[in-house]
Structure formats: structure tokens, C-alpha cells
Design a protein around this motif. Structure first.
Motif, PDB file in Angstrom:
ATOM      1  N   LEU A 183      -7.689  -9.842  -5.792  1.00  0.00           N
ATOM      2  CA  LEU A 183      -7.928  -8.398  -5.863  1.00  0.00           C
ATOM      3  C   LEU A 183      -7.942  -7.725  -4.489  1.00  0.00           C
ATOM      4  N   GLU A 231      -5.118  -4.971  -3.400  1.00  0.00           N
ATOM      5  CA  GLU A 231      -5.539  -3.584  -3.189  1.00  0.00           C
ATOM      6  C   GLU A 231      -5.211  -3.119  -1.777  1.00  0.00           C
ATOM      7  N   ASN A 232      -5.432  -3.962  -0.785  1.00  0.00           N
ATOM      8  CA  ASN A 232      -5.103  -3.597   0.598  1.00  0.00           C
ATOM      9  C   ASN A 232      -3.612  -3.357   0.770  1.00  0.00           C
ATOM     10  N   ARG A 285      -2.631  -0.043  -0.877  1.00  0.00           N
ATOM     11  CA  ARG A 285      -3.009   1.096  -0.027  1.00  0.00           C
ATOM     12  C   ARG A 285      -2.071   1.209   1.163  1.00  0.00           C
ATOM     13  N   THR A 304      -2.185   4.398  -7.811  1.00  0.00           N
ATOM     14  CA  THR A 304      -2.763   3.539  -8.841  1.00  0.00           C
ATOM     15  C   THR A 304      -3.558   4.367  -9.838  1.00  0.00           C
ATOM     16  N   THR A 352      -8.459   0.759 -13.301  1.00  0.00           N
ATOM     17  CA  THR A 352      -8.534  -0.701 -13.173  1.00  0.00           C
ATOM     18  C   THR A 352      -9.411  -1.253 -14.293  1.00  0.00           C
ATOM     19  N   LEU A 373      -4.662  -4.115 -12.880  1.00  0.00           N
ATOM     20  CA  LEU A 373      -4.437  -2.898 -12.099  1.00  0.00           C
ATOM     21  C   LEU A 373      -3.294  -2.104 -12.726  1.00  0.00           C
ATOM     22  N   CYS A 416      -0.568   0.254 -11.748  1.00  0.00           N
ATOM     23  CA  CYS A 416       0.169   0.744 -10.579  1.00  0.00           C
ATOM     24  C   CYS A 416       1.210   1.761 -11.042  1.00  0.00           C
TER      25      CYS A 416
END
Length: 211
Positions: free
Chosen positions: A148, A152-153, A156, A162, A165, A173, A175
């Protein structure tokens, strides 16, 4: 084939201008079908039942398949057509505009009417706030919790939009890459997670830019 993006208005709005003692009130509404457009025009006519004219135009469809306009008693071509031209020239879609006129006692002439209804339509679009709607592809990415933070990083960092969740025994997720980047995104996310994520494609749906 769906457009990759298009312009429309964010919300209903209205704005007024006075030209040689006549009040012109431009009203706008985002609409999805002809029934909504007709209902909007009727609602404005009821609200401004004592106005001299309630002239209107609307377009519908990704390629403006439906286009209607009404002079509502003004000389032919001096009201509905200029309103429709503003919609076309601004490149907006799925909108209805009504320009209400309260006659102030001074004749404007054909040229003056065209300018006045043009200005009223422009003011209406400004009041409704023109936005861009972008076609995005829903991509559901199901993965273990250990992935996760990294995913997520990376999302971003790439500026990937997004949605919600879902947390269960795994994380899912939502997207929302641009539709034209969807295939490349799914290949990238599969490579990033070393094939350990379950990647599922969903709908193609329009979102306002920045949503």
C-alpha cells in the motif's frame, strides 16, 4: 466513440445586464437530455412570466447532435441564433441557456438585439462556470497491505487521480487515469507490483478536471 474531454458548465447560474434601459438576464443549466433542457426553459418562463421575451438555445450530445433555438417573439435570427452561436463558439456541450428580456422602452434594432442576446449568453456561461470534463477509466487495483505505502507514493508521484479505497483482507484502490492512458497505466501498475496486484478495469466515466 466517447470524446476524451469536453467543456460544459459546472452548475446553474444567472447574471444580469442592462442595455439601453432593457434588462437582459442570462440563465444557464447543465443538461443531460432534451427533457431536462425543455423543462429548464419552461421553469424560467414560469419564473419570468411577465418578461417581454424568454429566448433560448441548447445543444446536446458529444458532437452536438441536437441543437435547438427559439427567438420567442423577437425578430427572426436576433435572439435564439446568437445564443446558440455563443454555445458553439465557446465549445461547450450539454448546456441550455435562456436570456430573459424586460423591455425598457428603447428599440435596439436587429444589430443591437444580436449583441444584447450574445452578451446575455456570455454572462450566463460565466455565471455557470465553464469547466472541462475529462474521460477517465476506472481501474481497480487489489493488493496486499504490504504494497500500500509504495503504491500510494508512486500514484501521488505520477499525479494519478484516485477514488475510494476499500479495506478488507486486502486493499482495493480505485485509480482514475485518463482514458487514453488507461492501458499504459494498467501495464505500469502490474509491473510496479511485480504482477502481485489484481488489476480490474471498470467503467469509462467523465470527471471534472481537478475532481
Amino acid at each position: 466513440m466517447m470524446l476524451e474531454q469536453y467543456r460544459t458548465v459546472r452548475s446553474p447560474g444567472s447574471r444580469e445586464i442592462v442595455i439601453r434601459k432593457s434588462r437582459f438576464i442570462g440563465h444557464v443549466m447543465p443538461v443531460e437530455n432534451e427533457e431536462e433542457a425543455v423543462q429548464f426553459i419552461e421553469d424560467i418562463k414560469k419564473k419570468h412570466w411577465n418578461a417581454t421575451h424568454n429566448c433560448s438555445a441548447y445543444t446536446l450530445g458529444e458532437r452536438d447532435e441536437i441543437q435547438r433555438q427559439s427567438d420567442d417573439g423577437e425578430p427572426s435570427g436576433t435572439a435564439g441564433k446568437p445564443i446558440l452561436e455563443v454555445i458553439r463558439n465557446q465549445g461547450v456541450k450539454n448546456v441550455a441557456i435562456v436570456v430573459t428580456r424586460y423591455f425598457g422602452g428603447i428599440m435596439l434594432g436587429a444589430g443591437g438585439l444580436i449583441r444584447a442576446y450574445t452578451d446575455g449568453a456570455v454572462l450566463a456561461l460565466e455565471a455557470g462556470e465553464v469547466i472541462t470534463r475529462v474521460l477517465r477509466r476506472e481501474v481497480f487495483v487489489e493488493l496486499d497491505y504490504t504494497w500500500l505505502g509504495k503504491v500510494e507514493n508512486e500514484l501521488r508521484g505520477r499525479g494519478i487521480q484516485t477514488g475510494e479505497t476499500l479495506f478488507t483482507d486486502k486493499v482495493t484502490l480505485l485509480c482514475l487515469p485518463r482514458n487514453d492512458e488507461g492501458d499504459a497505466f494498467m501495464a505500469w501498475i502490474t509491473d510496479l507490483t511485480q504482477g502481485q496486484a489484481l488489476v480490474t478495469e471498470g467503467r469509462r466515466i467523465y470527471y471534472s478536471e481537478g475532481e
